[in-house]
Design a protein around this motif. Structure first.
Motif, PDB file in Angstrom:
ATOM      1  N   ARG A  10       0.836  -1.207   0.000  1.00 22.01           N
ATOM      2  CA  ARG A  10       0.000   0.000   0.000  1.00 22.01           C
ATOM      3  C   ARG A  10       0.876   1.266   0.000  1.00 22.01           C
ATOM      4  O   ARG A  10       0.503   2.286  -0.591  1.00 22.01           O
ATOM      5  N   PHE A  97      -3.430   5.246   0.913  1.00 21.56           N
ATOM      6  CA  PHE A  97      -4.074   3.963   0.615  1.00 21.56           C
ATOM      7  C   PHE A  97      -4.113   3.045   1.836  1.00 21.56           C
ATOM      8  O   PHE A  97      -4.297   1.833   1.701  1.00 21.56           O
ATOM      9  N   THR A  98      -3.925   3.618   3.003  1.00 20.48           N
ATOM     10  CA  THR A  98      -3.981   2.855   4.257  1.00 20.48           C
ATOM     11  C   THR A  98      -5.089   3.429   5.137  1.00 20.48           C
ATOM     12  O   THR A  98      -5.736   4.418   4.780  1.00 20.48           O
TER      13      THR A  98
END
Length: 441
Positions: A10, A97-98
């Motif tokens: 990610r 994206f986390t």
């Protein structure tokens, strides 16, 4: 390639999204060691990518946490609000994206709103030592579960008097597993003392010696007669140098306001930044400079750290900074990431010794520059030794140590004749000599 690092997929996705391809030298050296959990003490020049060098390993530690967010896991300490805000943006970019959340605690913001944010318990807390301690003392901040601490620009925090605050905040994190300390300068005894207290068997990485700092920046000095003359030189530089954006540094808020007023009066698009400005004005000044709404920023050293502005290619030191480290951080605003820059320092009689000491610290000699249109009379200290003949002295025999003694030539004074009349002090008739009185028996 960033893919060579053992980073979570990610995070690699975010790196690719941000078009990061080749890691900088500091990233290549620090990230692998940081991923191993080592304590780091890193020295690298401003603009070399230090932020990503600690943010990516820090996020990698947190990205797979399964438990519910109930504790702060990472703490990042920085000296100024501007640098803290910039670091928050970097954390948010790399963690996009986390599920990692970050929070910011600095002065100049509403205390109660910050306390409410702390109750939501961010994974990463970024802040300045003073306000963090205020929240800690108020019972709003709990750091016992922090796993990693980052001290960015640690030398600056010491310069600003935060040594005890930083040490206390570190002590509030007894279960931390990793501490990383980053700075652009080597610092002094105070920094070495802090390293001994907060780092455990650290790996020392020096990516640049002091003499290599700001290699992409031409460093010049121009002598001036007084502050008014300096103002004339500033006007000439702003009118004749080719630059996209410029910063003029002063040592005092009063002088910053004075120069800013003169620039605005001459229709320059300028902003001023110093400690008397509230947080709203400071944010506005930096945003306008970044977006191109202003080309010139007049600032005290509050802007010397953490200000990353594209196209900033001219730095003018109206006042010489008080230390070599501060000089490095000022001129580090230009010539970043391989770009070229120009740093010009204006030197009056009282600045010369300070300038010379900074040259010795950096092991460099600044380029001397003369602008004929605004040339003054002062050109540096004069080193003139008078010869023996010109000084009217003659050599004498040496003393026991072999050192030559000199005495000035003097014309022998004429002794009055025994019976010559004495001249009166008022220029009237000469006085008659009196016979000496008989000695007392």
């Amino acid at each position: 390639m960033f893919s060579q690092f053992a980073l979570h997929e990610r995070l690699l996705k975010a790196v690719a999204e941000l078009k990061f391809v080749e890691p900088t030298p500091v990233q290549a050296a620090a990230i692998p060691l940081a991923l191993q959990g080592r304590d780091l003490r890193v020295t690298a020049q401003t603009g070399s990518g230090k932020t990503a060098a600690f943010v990516l390993p820090m996020l990698n530690r947190l990205v797979d946490l399964k438990q519910k967010r109930v504790e702060i896991r990472a703490l990042v300490l920085l000296p100024t609000r501007e640098l803290a805000q910039q670091t928050l943006k970097e954390v948010e970019r790399f963690s996009q994206f986390t599920f990692i959340k970050a929070g910011l605690i600095t002065g100049g913001e509403d205390f109660k709103e910050q306390a409410a944010m702390l109750r939501k318990v961010p994974d990463v807390l970024i802040g300045t030592p003073g306000r963090l301690l205020e929240q800690l003392n108020a019972g709003n901040l709990h750091l016992e579960h922090v796993q990693v601490i980052v001290l960015d620009e640690a030398d600056r925090m010491l310069d600003m008097g935060f040594a005890e605050d930083v040490e206390r905040l570190c002590n509030e994190c007894p279960n931390r597993e990793q501490t990383m300390l980053f700075s652009a300068t080597t610092g002094g005894a105070g920094l070495r003392d802090m390293i001994g207290k907060v780092l455990k068997t650290p790996e020392h990485l020096m990516l640049n010696s002091v003499s290599q700092l700001a290699e992409g920046t031409r460093q010049q000095i121009i002598t001036a007669d007084h502050n008014q003359h300096k103002e004339q030189i500033v006007q000439w530089l702003l009118q004749n140098e080719t630059y996209d954006k410029a910063i003029i540094f002063t040592n005092t808020r009063v002088m910053a306001d004075r120069i800013y007023g003169h620039l605005v009066a001459k229709d320059y698009k300028a902003f001023v930044l110093h400690g008397d400005k509230d947080q709203k004005d400071r944010k506005l000044a930096i945003e306008r400079l970044k977006q191109g709404g202003a080309k010139i920023l007049v600032a005290t050293d509050v802007a010397a750290r953490g200000l990353d502005v594209d196209g900033l290619d001219l730095v003018i030191n109206f006042d010489m900074p008080r230390s070599g480290d501060e000089y490095v951080h000022r001129i580090g605003r230009t010539g970043r990431a391989g770009n070229e820059g120009l740093a010009v320092s204006l030197i009056c009689h009282g600045d010369w010794n300070l300038m010379s000491s900074i040259e010795r610290y950096l092991k460099q000699t600044f380029e001397r520059r003369v602008i004929k249109e605004v040339k003054g009379t002062y050109s540096g200290p004069k080193k003139v030794k008078a010869s023996g003949k010109a000084a009217g002295v003659k050599k004498k025999k040496t003393d026991k140590k072999g050192d030559k003694k000199v005495v000035a030539k003097r014309k022998p004074t004429a002794k009055p004749k025994p019976n010559a009349p004495l001249a009166s002090s008022d220029g009237l008739a000469p006085l008659k000599r009196r016979k000496p009185a008989p000695a007392a028996e």
